[in-house]
Scaffold this motif. Structure first.
Motif, PDB file in Angstrom:
ATOM      1  N   GLY A   1      50.245   3.335  23.970  1.00  0.00           N
ATOM      2  CA  GLY A   1      49.195   4.283  23.645  1.00  0.00           C
ATOM      3  C   GLY A   1      48.309   4.647  24.811  1.00  0.00           C
ATOM      4  O   GLY A   1      47.370   5.428  24.659  1.00  0.00           O
ATOM      5  N   GLU A  26      39.428   5.442  29.621  1.00  0.00           N
ATOM      6  CA  GLU A  26      40.816   5.445  29.154  1.00  0.00           C
ATOM      7  C   GLU A  26      41.357   6.857  28.942  1.00  0.00           C
ATOM      8  O   GLU A  26      42.489   7.011  28.492  1.00  0.00           O
ATOM      9  N   ARG A  27      40.555   7.870  29.271  1.00  0.00           N
ATOM     10  CA  ARG A  27      40.994   9.257  29.037  1.00  0.00           C
ATOM     11  C   ARG A  27      41.289   9.948  30.362  1.00  0.00           C
ATOM     12  O   ARG A  27      40.544   9.791  31.332  1.00  0.00           O
ATOM     13  N   GLU A  30      44.513  -3.888  24.612  1.00  0.00           N
ATOM     14  CA  GLU A  30      44.365  -2.755  23.708  1.00  0.00           C
ATOM     15  C   GLU A  30      43.642  -1.614  24.417  1.00  0.00           C
ATOM     16  O   GLU A  30      42.689  -1.829  25.157  1.00  0.00           O
ATOM     17  N   VAL A  31      44.092  -0.396  24.167  1.00  0.00           N
ATOM     18  CA  VAL A  31      43.445   0.785  24.734  1.00  0.00           C
ATOM     19  C   VAL A  31      42.195   1.087  23.924  1.00  0.00           C
ATOM     20  O   VAL A  31      42.254   1.241  22.697  1.00  0.00           O
ATOM     21  N   ALA A  32      41.060   1.156  24.586  1.00  0.00           N
ATOM     22  CA  ALA A  32      39.786   1.381  23.915  1.00  0.00           C
ATOM     23  C   ALA A  32      39.427   2.861  23.909  1.00  0.00           C
ATOM     24  O   ALA A  32      39.924   3.643  24.724  1.00  0.00           O
ATOM     25  N   ASP A  33      38.556   3.237  22.979  1.00  0.00           N
ATOM     26  CA  ASP A  33      38.085   4.624  22.894  1.00  0.00           C
ATOM     27  C   ASP A  33      36.855   4.773  23.794  1.00  0.00           C
ATOM     28  O   ASP A  33      35.713   4.637  23.353  1.00  0.00           O
ATOM     29  N   ARG A  34      37.093   5.017  25.072  1.00  0.00           N
ATOM     30  CA  ARG A  34      36.021   5.161  26.048  1.00  0.00           C
ATOM     31  C   ARG A  34      36.492   6.082  27.162  1.00  0.00           C
ATOM     32  O   ARG A  34      37.690   6.312  27.321  1.00  0.00           O
ATOM     33  N   TRP A  35      35.548   6.616  27.940  1.00  0.00           N
ATOM     34  CA  TRP A  35      35.913   7.603  28.941  1.00  0.00           C
ATOM     35  C   TRP A  35      36.874   7.051  29.994  1.00  0.00           C
ATOM     36  O   TRP A  35      37.712   7.794  30.534  1.00  0.00           O
TER      37      TRP A  35
END
Length: 344
Positions: A202, A162-163, A155-160
């Protein structure tokens, strides 16, 4: 007097992969730059907590700065630390680009200070063991080198991490370790082929890569991805006299995540069921054995760095070596986009 270090950032990297190594290297954690002073002081009651990196750099009691911060911040923070007269360690990747690495190298030379990169995987148990065998000639001339660094993060996490940003992607993360190890063993390759891909639904950054490099008759294959539920594949190395086959990653990361430190008994020691199988051939018959793993020792990076600062010798990872890793990463990206081999 112990060397006094200031740590910038107290997330996973700073808290788990850097701070626990300092005592074994006879380095004193004296200050931390963090917005969460309570978190820092709960673990290290005696340290000074600065609200910003700039405030830490202005602390005249600090000899060495360690950056455990997001990758895009590394060049600017290293330049700022050097300008303040500090020696500086950047977590990997050293910089997002070769041009920025050149700026840091020039600034370090001007300041008369060390700038280096935390390539701790040079002190992984499996790599130390492989390097010993190669240097002793037990495997002969290496013709095929395959190394994997893989996990499962479906799963793609909400963290730097992954951006999209400079210095972000699996090639800068896991790839930086794989590349550094290969360059330590074989030097810069003649050519590079790279394949970067976004595999997770995603996803916004490269999370899978395969890199092939050639040097004469040697072929080097490096693999990394986040879709590896069974991530036990590590090394398959074949030479003119023998092979080194290894499963499972070095044990130190799991130990550090579990709260163990290098001062604890058993740190860095792999159980026998993780030892590599070494098969040798003398031209007439072969033999196979399990090779005892040399204990891993990430703390050696800091022990050797302390010695370099105190005695004036070279650091354990030269900034120029860190720049070469970025050179290969840039070649991987160019190759992947162009669909052809490139010269690094």
């Amino acid at each position: 007097m112990a060397l006094r270090v200031g740590l910038v950032g107290y997330g996973l990297a700073g808290k788990t992969f850097h701070a626990p190594l300092f005592p074994a290297a006879e380095i004193e954690l004296a200050a931390v730059a963090s917005s969460d002073s309570a978190k820092v002081l709960a673990d290290h009651p005696g340290v000074t907590v600065h609200p910003t990196p700039a405030a830490l750099f202005a602390d005249t009691s600090i000899d060495l700065v360690v950056l455990a911060t997001p990758s895009p911040t590394h060049p600017a923070l290293m330049l700022e630390a050097l300008a303040a007269g500090k020696h500086v360690v950047s977590d990997k990747p050293f910089t997002p680009s070769v041009a920025e690495a050149d700026q840091v190298i020039a600034a370090a030379a001007k300041a008369g200070r060390i700038a280096t990169c935390f390539q701790n995987r040079r002190w992984d148990s499996d790599f130390l063991t492989l390097r010993k065998l190669i240097e002793a000639g037990e495997l002969g001339e290496i013709k095929s080198y395959r190394a994997h660094f893989e996990f499962y993060k479906g799963e793609v996490a909400d963290r730097w991490q992954e951006r999209p940003a400079p210095g972000v992607g699996i090639h800068y993360d896991l790839g930086a370790h794989l590349i550094d190890q290969a360059l330590q063993l074989f030097g810069l390759p003649d050519w590079v082929e790279g394949d970067l891909v976004i595999q997770r639904s995603g996803g916004a950054i490269a999370d899978g890569f395969h890199t092939r490099m050639g040097k004469g008759a040697l072929r080097i294959d490096l693999f990394g991805n986040y879709y590896a539920p069974d991530h036990s594949t590590r090394y398959a190395v074949h030479g003119t006299r023998g092979s080194y086959m290894k499963r499972f990653m070095d044990i130190q990361e799991d130990q550090l995540r579990g709260g163990m430190t290098p001062l604890d008994e058993g740190y860095g020691i792999e159980p026998q069921d993780r030892w590599a199988r070494v098969t040798t051939f003398d031209g007439e018959q072969g033999s196979s054995r399990f090779e005892p793993s040399i204990p891993g020792a990430h703390q050696q990076f800091y022990a050797l760095l302390r010695q370099a600062i105190e005695n004036g010798g070279p650091p354990p990872v030269l900034a120029e070596e860190a720049r070469d890793t970025i050179r290969i990463i840039e070649a991987i990206r160019e190759s992947s986009e162009a669909g052809r081999r490139v010269t690094p």
